[in-house]
Write an enzyme that holds these catalytic residues in place. Structure first.
Site, mmCIF file in Angstrom:
data_model
loop_
_atom_site.group_PDB
_atom_site.id
_atom_site.type_symbol
_atom_site.label_atom_id
_atom_site.label_comp_id
_atom_site.label_asym_id
_atom_site.label_seq_id
_atom_site.Cartn_x
_atom_site.Cartn_y
_atom_site.Cartn_z
ATOM 1 N N SER A 109 0.864 -1.188 0.000
ATOM 2 C CA SER A 109 0.000 0.000 0.000
ATOM 3 C C SER A 109 0.896 1.232 0.000
ATOM 4 C CB SER A 109 -0.846 -0.004 1.285
ATOM 5 O OG SER A 109 -1.487 1.242 1.483
ATOM 6 N N TYR A 119 -2.232 -1.245 10.378
ATOM 7 C CA TYR A 119 -2.168 -1.356 8.911
ATOM 8 C C TYR A 119 -0.835 -0.823 8.395
ATOM 9 C CZ TYR A 119 -4.061 -1.063 4.109
ATOM 10 O OH TYR A 119 -4.298 -1.211 2.760
HETATM 11 P P1 NAD Z 1 -11.475 -6.099 -0.314
HETATM 12 O O1 NAD Z 1 -12.116 -5.979 1.016
HETATM 13 O O2 NAD Z 1 -12.247 -5.839 -1.550
HETATM 14 O O3 NAD Z 1 -10.823 -7.543 -0.489
HETATM 15 C C1 NAD Z 1 -10.171 -8.190 0.549
HETATM 16 C C2 NAD Z 1 -10.111 -9.659 0.213
HETATM 17 O O4 NAD Z 1 -9.443 -10.327 1.293
HETATM 18 C C3 NAD Z 1 -11.487 -10.310 0.067
HETATM 19 O O5 NAD Z 1 -11.428 -11.326 -0.925
HETATM 20 C C4 NAD Z 1 -11.700 -10.927 1.447
HETATM 21 O O6 NAD Z 1 -12.609 -12.027 1.432
HETATM 22 C C5 NAD Z 1 -10.280 -11.379 1.746
HETATM 23 N N1 NAD Z 1 -10.029 -11.619 3.154
HETATM 24 C C6 NAD Z 1 -10.248 -10.799 4.208
HETATM 25 N N2 NAD Z 1 -9.894 -11.427 5.352
HETATM 26 C C7 NAD Z 1 -9.456 -12.663 5.001
HETATM 27 C C8 NAD Z 1 -8.973 -13.769 5.726
HETATM 28 N N3 NAD Z 1 -8.876 -13.765 7.053
HETATM 29 N N4 NAD Z 1 -8.633 -14.881 5.037
HETATM 30 C C9 NAD Z 1 -8.742 -14.939 3.680
HETATM 31 N N5 NAD Z 1 -9.194 -13.912 2.945
HETATM 32 C C10 NAD Z 1 -9.550 -12.792 3.602
HETATM 33 O O7 NAD Z 1 -10.187 -5.170 -0.205
HETATM 34 P P2 NAD Z 1 -9.176 -4.574 -1.279
HETATM 35 O O8 NAD Z 1 -9.270 -3.127 -1.172
HETATM 36 O O9 NAD Z 1 -9.309 -5.237 -2.602
HETATM 37 O O10 NAD Z 1 -7.808 -4.993 -0.598
HETATM 38 C C11 NAD Z 1 -6.932 -5.957 -1.123
HETATM 39 C C12 NAD Z 1 -5.519 -5.629 -0.664
HETATM 40 O O11 NAD Z 1 -5.145 -4.376 -1.216
HETATM 41 C C13 NAD Z 1 -5.357 -5.514 0.845
HETATM 42 O O12 NAD Z 1 -4.124 -6.088 1.230
HETATM 43 C C14 NAD Z 1 -5.339 -4.015 1.070
HETATM 44 O O13 NAD Z 1 -4.638 -3.663 2.221
HETATM 45 C C15 NAD Z 1 -4.629 -3.563 -0.190
HETATM 46 N N6 NAD Z 1 -4.832 -2.157 -0.517
HETATM 47 C C16 NAD Z 1 -6.065 -1.670 -0.796
HETATM 48 C C17 NAD Z 1 -6.195 -0.327 -1.116
HETATM 49 C C18 NAD Z 1 -7.538 0.287 -1.451
HETATM 50 O O14 NAD Z 1 -7.590 1.515 -1.581
HETATM 51 N N7 NAD Z 1 -8.597 -0.479 -1.623
HETATM 52 C C19 NAD Z 1 -5.086 0.495 -1.136
HETATM 53 C C20 NAD Z 1 -3.848 -0.027 -0.846
HETATM 54 C C21 NAD Z 1 -3.724 -1.357 -0.544
#
Ligand code: NAD
Length: 256
Positions: free
Chosen positions: A138, A151
């Site tokens: 991130s 985080y």
């Molecule tokens: P999201 O909530 O859409 O997806 C998260 C995924 O992780 C889902 O498939 C969920 O079922 C799964 N998950 C959650 N807890 C779990 C567990 N205990 N075991 C197995 N699976 C689990 O979120 P996202 O925004 O797509 O995030 C994905 C990654 O990207 C994360 O690591 C997040 O930190 C990172 N990220 C997101 C953003 C953003 O702006 N959305 C920015 C930077 C980084």
């Protein structure tokens, strides 16, 4: 380009992980999905590319389940060439108000799970002398924000883990890199938009504008497709010497 390759994407039932899985499948890789929620919906989207898809429901906070998932992937898909560590959760609170069990869950899911998948996957990759590990970190792996201590700690941690593992693999055909997204409009971020709307007493559009305005100079969301294209580049021969990077795709967030 990835025909004959096998991939595991953690947390791939929605958001960025699903975007990664779709792009890998579109490029010919057989994919194992993981995560909760709309499992059948995610599977049917990936299945449309006809490259082969399977699913494992491991909880990424549980090392024994992670081990079982990696073994199942190696057995069902015939190997594990591309590992995308993407599963992640968020909790927003100041340090003194942060529930200890939320701290533990964030460190386990956002950081330690990548250690467990990597320790299981790297021996096979090294043996075949080809592999790609892509850790979804991130902008918070590079800079901090208030009220996101767990985080930020986990994401800085995964950037460090990425560099260390990349050096261990440097003389092999295995690369280890991190992608550092800014704001992407996924369920994880929609929750933060909703919280902002409630706190400021504004509608969704204004809460979105304020959220972006605080951090992301482009004032537009990064998309899962843009992140997935970078992952595909990292999997290509052009990515052979991209090693240990923490590559931000963040609308200018960390340039400030
Ligand atoms: P999201 O909530 O859409 O997806 C998260 C995924 O992780 C889902 O498939 C969920 O079922 C799964 N998950 C959650 N807890 C779990 C567990 N205990 N075991 C197995 N699976 C689990 O979120 P996202 O925004 O797509 O995030 C994905 C990654 O990207 C994360 O690591 C997040 O930190 C990172 N990220 C997101 C953003 C953003 O702006 N959305 C920015 C930077 C980084």
């Amino acid at each position: 380009m990835l025909k004959g390759k096998t991939a595991l994407v953690t947390g791939s039932t929605s958001g960025i992980g699903l975007g990664m899985a779709l792009a890998l499948a579109r490029n010919g890789a057989r994919v194992m999905l993981n995560g909760f929620g709309d499992i059948e919906g995610a599977k049917s989207q990936v299945r449309a590319f006809d490259s082969g898809v399977t699913y494992h429901g491991a909880d990424m906070s549980k090392p024994a389940e992670i081990e079982d998932m990696v073994r199942a992937c190696q057995k069902e898909l015939g190997g594990l060439d591309i590992l995308v560590n993407n599963a992640g959760i968020q909790h927003v609170a100041n340090v003194e108000d942060f529930p200890p069990e939320r701290w533990d869950a964030i460190i386990a899911i956002n950081l330690s799970s990548a250690f467990h998948t990597m320790r299981m996957a790297l021996p096979g990759m090294k043996q075949r002398n080809w592999g790609r590990v892509i850790n979804v970190a991130s902008a918070h792996g590079l800079v901090a924000s208030a009220a996101k201590s767990a985080y930020v700690a986990a994401k800085h941690g995964i950037v460090g883990l990425t560099k260390s593992a990349a050096l261990e693999c440097a003389t092999t055909g295995v690369t280890v890199n991190a992608i550092c997204p800014g704001w992407v409009l996924t369920p994880l971020v929609q929750k933060q938009v909703d919280a902002r709307a409630a706190k400021d007493g504004v509608d969704n559009a204004e809460a979105t504008r304020r959220l972006l305005g605080e951090k992301q100079p482009s004032m537009t969301f990064v998309t899962p497709e843009q992140l997935a294209e970078l992952a595909i580049f990292m999997c290509s021969p052009a990515g052979d010497n991209v090693r240990g990077v923490a590559w931000n795709v963040d609308g200018g967030w960390v340039a400030q």
